[in-house]
Design an enzyme around this catalytic site. Structure first.
Site, mmCIF file in Angstrom:
data_model
loop_
_atom_site.group_PDB
_atom_site.id
_atom_site.type_symbol
_atom_site.label_atom_id
_atom_site.label_comp_id
_atom_site.label_asym_id
_atom_site.label_seq_id
_atom_site.Cartn_x
_atom_site.Cartn_y
_atom_site.Cartn_z
ATOM 1 N N ASP A 1 -1.499 -0.797 5.977
ATOM 2 C CA ASP A 1 -1.694 -0.136 7.273
ATOM 3 C C ASP A 1 -3.162 -0.001 7.659
ATOM 4 O O ASP A 1 -3.461 0.427 8.777
ATOM 5 C CB ASP A 1 -1.083 1.269 7.237
ATOM 6 C CG ASP A 1 -1.947 2.242 6.436
ATOM 7 O OD1 ASP A 1 -2.402 3.250 6.999
ATOM 8 O OD2 ASP A 1 -2.185 1.971 5.240
ATOM 9 N N ASP B 1 0.857 -1.175 0.000
ATOM 10 C CA ASP B 1 0.000 0.000 0.000
ATOM 11 C C ASP B 1 0.901 1.234 0.000
ATOM 12 O O ASP B 1 2.095 1.143 0.304
ATOM 13 C CB ASP B 1 -0.884 -0.033 1.250
ATOM 14 C CG ASP B 1 -1.678 1.241 1.432
ATOM 15 O OD1 ASP B 1 -2.391 1.635 0.494
ATOM 16 O OD2 ASP B 1 -1.573 1.856 2.514
ATOM 17 N N ASP C 1 -0.233 5.146 1.026
ATOM 18 C CA ASP C 1 -0.487 6.057 2.138
ATOM 19 C C ASP C 1 -0.556 5.306 3.462
ATOM 20 O O ASP C 1 -1.325 4.355 3.621
ATOM 21 C CB ASP C 1 -1.799 6.813 1.917
ATOM 22 C CG ASP C 1 -1.721 7.780 0.750
ATOM 23 O OD1 ASP C 1 -0.871 8.682 0.792
ATOM 24 O OD2 ASP C 1 -2.498 7.627 -0.208
ATOM 25 N N LYS D 1 -10.309 -1.131 -2.743
ATOM 26 C CA LYS D 1 -10.321 -1.740 -1.422
ATOM 27 C C LYS D 1 -11.584 -1.307 -0.668
ATOM 28 O O LYS D 1 -11.987 -0.151 -0.810
ATOM 29 C CB LYS D 1 -9.071 -1.310 -0.631
ATOM 30 C CG LYS D 1 -7.752 -1.610 -1.360
ATOM 31 C CD LYS D 1 -6.579 -0.934 -0.654
ATOM 32 C CE LYS D 1 -5.300 -1.069 -1.448
ATOM 33 N NZ LYS D 1 -4.180 -0.338 -0.811
ATOM 34 N N THR E 1 -2.538 1.170 -4.535
ATOM 35 C CA THR E 1 -3.059 2.304 -3.781
ATOM 36 C C THR E 1 -4.492 2.643 -4.160
ATOM 37 O O THR E 1 -4.929 2.406 -5.295
ATOM 38 C CB THR E 1 -2.167 3.546 -3.998
ATOM 39 O OG1 THR E 1 -2.745 4.678 -3.326
ATOM 40 C CG2 THR E 1 -2.030 3.881 -5.476
ATOM 41 N N SER E 2 -5.214 3.219 -3.224
ATOM 42 C CA SER E 2 -6.568 3.709 -3.474
ATOM 43 C C SER E 2 -6.558 5.114 -4.056
ATOM 44 O O SER E 2 -7.621 5.665 -4.365
ATOM 45 C CB SER E 2 -7.393 3.693 -2.176
ATOM 46 O OG SER E 2 -7.595 2.373 -1.730
#
Length: 235
Positions: A180, A32, A34, A155, A123-124
């Site tokens: 995270d 991931d 962030d 996600k 990543t989102s």
């Protein structure tokens, strides 16, 4: 089923104790961005606060849900016909705010220790926002990056990690995901991946993963011909 989180700083398990994840060989490691590689929490919170204030949500806005695509969260906050406008406005705020975005401890060393064909960022964030934050933080360049624009669902659905595995040409069941956020770990589990949770954005108790570590500098990757293995380092 995955194991319950293990706090490596507490008495239940210390570095070097056997775990089903330790000793396994993985074909790839999927990170991931962030909260895992990049500390952007302050910038994220500022941008969402600016958007919420401008949208007139005031005290009713409880903050961003980290790890979930912005569009999915905005769709719960504004009418359907206003979602695109809200996404565009929030994106403007996020792209402009790079203050105090930094690389997290151990992230650079861990990334560079993994061969290019065995690593990816999932990543989102949008492609543009991902590029801005990686550049601002100084994260080493990674060739395979899956953003929210690359999948039909973000996600906590499994599509982002399945897409990353497909791009790397590996079996998702032999991928290790480093995350995270609960939503990201849920997506990884649904994709059939093994998981490492990283404290910071969320407490260890909120992270359901095979192993939970306080930071990436507690991990070391060992490269071998058929893949990579992970080791835990003492505090």
């Amino acid at each position: 089923m995955t194991n319950a989180p293990t706090d490596l700083t507490g008495p239940r398990q210390s570095p070097g104790t056997s775990n089903t994840l330790l000793g396994r060989v993985f074909e790839a490691v999927l990170f991931d961005m962030d909260g895992t590689l990049v500390d952007s929490t302050s910038a994220v919170n500022r941008s969402w606060r600016r958007w919420a204030d401008e949208a007139g949500l005031g005290e009713s806005f409880r903050g961003a849900r980290h790890g979930v695509p912005a569009r999915q969260m905005l769709a719960t906050l504004v009418p359907a016909d206003q979602v695109n406008q809200a996404v565009n406005r929030l994106t403007e705020f996020e792209l402009a705010d790079t203050a105090d975005i930094t690389i997290l401890p151990g992230a650079g060393e861990l990334l560079t220790s993994i061969p290019e064909h065995r690593r990816a960022i999932v990543t989102s964030a949008t492609r543009a926002l991902c590029r801005v934050r990686l550049t601002a933080s100084g994260v080493p360049t990674v060739a395979t990056v899956v953003t929210i624009e690359d999948t039909s669902r973000g996600k906590p659905f499994p599509e982002p990690f399945l897409a990353a595995a497909q791009r790397l040409g590996v079996d998702p069941a032999r991928c290790l995901v480093v995350e995270d956020a609960p939503a990201g770990l849920e997506a990884a589990h649904a994709a059939g991946c093994s998981t490492i949770g990283v404290e910071g954005t969320h407490a260890a108790a909120d992270l359901i993963a095979d192993i939970v570590v306080p930071s990436l500098d507690r991990l070391r990757i060992l490269v071998q011909e058929d893949g990579v293995r992970v080791e835990l380092l003492p505090a």
